[in-house]
Enzyme design. Structure first.
Site, PDB file in Angstrom:
ATOM      1  N   THR A 138       0.959  -1.196   0.158  1.00 34.83           N
ATOM      2  CA  THR A 138      -0.073   0.118  -0.142  1.00 34.83           C
ATOM      3  C   THR A 138       0.935   1.352   0.053  1.00 34.83           C
ATOM      4  O   THR A 138       2.010   1.230   0.559  1.00 34.83           O
ATOM      5  CB  THR A 138      -0.666   0.125   1.165  1.00 34.83           C
ATOM      6  OG1 THR A 138      -1.354   1.432   1.377  1.00 34.83           O
ATOM      7  CG2 THR A 138      -0.163  -0.258   2.516  1.00 34.83           C
ATOM      8  N   ASP A 139       0.223   2.225  -0.456  1.00 34.02           N
ATOM      9  CA  ASP A 139       1.025   3.655  -0.694  1.00 34.02           C
ATOM     10  C   ASP A 139       1.052   4.192   0.808  1.00 34.02           C
ATOM     11  O   ASP A 139       1.909   5.154   1.180  1.00 34.02           O
ATOM     12  CB  ASP A 139       0.435   4.670  -1.382  1.00 34.02           C
ATOM     13  CG  ASP A 139      -0.928   4.818  -1.255  1.00 34.02           C
ATOM     14  OD1 ASP A 139      -1.567   4.463  -0.415  1.00 34.02           O
ATOM     15  OD2 ASP A 139      -1.799   5.740  -1.816  1.00 34.02           O
ATOM     16  N   GLU A 140       0.146   3.668   1.907  1.00 40.32           N
ATOM     17  CA  GLU A 140       0.246   4.112   3.083  1.00 40.32           C
ATOM     18  C   GLU A 140       1.767   3.679   3.891  1.00 40.32           C
ATOM     19  O   GLU A 140       1.955   4.402   4.843  1.00 40.32           O
ATOM     20  CB  GLU A 140      -0.798   3.585   4.012  1.00 40.32           C
ATOM     21  CG  GLU A 140      -2.298   3.856   3.615  1.00 40.32           C
ATOM     22  CD  GLU A 140      -3.315   3.275   4.387  1.00 40.32           C
ATOM     23  OE1 GLU A 140      -3.371   3.640   5.792  1.00 40.32           O
ATOM     24  OE2 GLU A 140      -4.352   2.912   3.927  1.00 40.32           O
ATOM     25  N   TYR A 187      -1.202   0.151  11.255  1.00 42.63           N
ATOM     26  CA  TYR A 187      -1.382  -1.057  10.103  1.00 42.63           C
ATOM     27  C   TYR A 187      -0.493  -0.706   9.009  1.00 42.63           C
ATOM     28  O   TYR A 187       0.437  -1.777   8.224  1.00 42.63           O
ATOM     29  CB  TYR A 187      -2.746  -0.514   9.458  1.00 42.63           C
ATOM     30  CG  TYR A 187      -2.939  -0.869   8.077  1.00 42.63           C
ATOM     31  CD1 TYR A 187      -2.707  -1.969   7.502  1.00 42.63           C
ATOM     32  CD2 TYR A 187      -3.079   0.151   6.891  1.00 42.63           C
ATOM     33  CE1 TYR A 187      -2.792  -2.466   6.237  1.00 42.63           C
ATOM     34  CE2 TYR A 187      -3.241  -0.177   5.692  1.00 42.63           C
ATOM     35  CZ  TYR A 187      -2.937  -1.505   5.134  1.00 42.63           C
ATOM     36  OH  TYR A 187      -2.819  -1.634   3.851  1.00 42.63           O
ATOM     37  N   LYS A 236       2.739  -3.102   7.289  1.00 40.59           N
ATOM     38  CA  LYS A 236       2.876  -3.353   5.822  1.00 40.59           C
ATOM     39  C   LYS A 236       4.187  -2.972   5.587  1.00 40.59           C
ATOM     40  O   LYS A 236       4.850  -3.744   4.708  1.00 40.59           O
ATOM     41  CB  LYS A 236       1.657  -2.495   5.091  1.00 40.59           C
ATOM     42  CG  LYS A 236       0.410  -3.452   5.242  1.00 40.59           C
ATOM     43  CD  LYS A 236       0.384  -4.655   4.648  1.00 40.59           C
ATOM     44  CE  LYS A 236       0.392  -4.500   3.332  1.00 40.59           C
ATOM     45  NZ  LYS A 236       0.218  -5.750   2.656  1.00 40.59           N
TER      46      LYS A 236
END
Length: 328
Positions: free
Chosen positions: A127-129, A151, A155
């Protein structure tokens, strides 16, 4: 070719499997697929019902942390596409433990099994997060990882574990980092399906803080096409951003949903902002465009309208999920 697809009873993984078995994804046409999913709260076998009778499909109920199970499955496949993850930011703020266990330890167990059994390609879907928040401009794949939620941190940890298996062991690993997905079969705790289904029932919708947080919206069909391109043609050891090219504030997307649902702003309740809420995400997709020929193909206005209609037509799918998860 036979693939192990983890977490494919969830939103994005199930879309990948449905489209792959319909031979709609480049580079994986004709593939046989084993789905491995533990069916946690957001995993739903109904997401795979349209292809359940395919002779190219097999479902295995199990956990990616189960090393013995992985030793049984890995010798049967040629490649892995790893979607399985705990993915809801709010839940990670309340309790980060399962996010670390599943996303970091689970990924490490999968990588160990892939290495042990000589798997040809391992695509790790991220994810870009993991990049954190960016005030202006766009993240390229070389940006440092600065995750702000538990979260996103889990990741980022799984990304680094995956990268290390390529660098240390030579495992054929490729990592993708996507922007915010939307589409059918999206678990109704996320912004778009939560707002749409609440408004269908004439309920209010909760908007965090001022609603000025910016996200890049990516249709799940475009995301899965990008993943297939990475599996088929991506360079080993590389990271590829996958974005949709539609940047909107949460206020703007709320306005679009209200308009499609025939509601006004009186249905919006401003609620206390999430802890550590990232202000803006934006990925640069030049690399996957120039190397692999990816471009997003679903216009956002069209995609959003189709999603709203899908939830109108599929109350029997989402209503039990909201009741089970006690979503407002």
């Amino acid at each position: 070719m036979k693939l192990l697809v983890t977490g494919a009873a969830g939103f994005i993984g199930s879309n990948f499997v449905r489209r792959a078995l319909a031979d709609e994804l480049p580079g994986v046409e004709g593939a046989e697929i084993i789905v491995l999913d533990s069916l946690t709260y957001s995993g739903n076998e109904e997401n795979l019902a349209p292809i359940a009778d395919s002779p190219r499909y097999e479902f295995v109920h199990g956990d990616i942390r189960d090393a013995e199970l992985l030793d049984e499955l890995m010798p049967r496949v040629d490649g892995v596409i790893h979607f399985a993850a705990e993915s809801h930011v709010d839940r990670s703020v309340l309790d980060a433990s399962i996010f670390v266990e599943t996303n970091v330890l689970g990924t490490q167990r999968l990588l160990d099994a892939a290495l042990k059994h000589g798997i040809g390609r391992f695509v790790h879907v991220s994810t870009d997060e993991v990049y954190g928040s960016i005030e202006e401009g766009e993240w390229t794949e070389e940006f440092p990882l600065e995750p702000n939620s538990p979260y996103a941190a889990s990741k980022a940890g799984s990304d680094l574990i995956a990268r290390s298996y390529h660098r240390t062991h030579g495992l054929d690993v490729v990592i993708t980092r996507c922007s915010n997905n939307y589409g059918p079969y999206h678990f109704p705790e996320k912004l778009i399906p939560l707002f749409v289904t609440n408004l269908m029932d004439d309920k209010h919708v909760p908007l965090y803080g001022t609603g000025e947080n910016v996200r890049d919206w990516l249709h799940v069909d475009d995301h899965c096409r990008g993943i297939a391109l990475v599996f088929a043609k991506g360079r080993s050891g590389e990271v590829y951003n996958i974005g949709g090219g539609t940047q909107l504030t949460n206020v703007e997307i709320t306005e679009k949903i209200l308009e499609l649902m025939g509601k006004d702003w009186s249905y919006v309740d401003h609620v206390e902002d999430r802890k550590g809420h990232d202000l803006r995400y934006c990925v640069d997709i030049t690399k996957i465009e120039t190397e692999l020929g990816y471009t997003p193909q679903v216009p956002f206005e069209q995609g959003l309208a189709e999603v709203v209609q899908w939830y109108r037509d599929n109350r029997a799918w989402w209503e039990p999920l909201k009741e089970r998860a006690a979503l407002a």
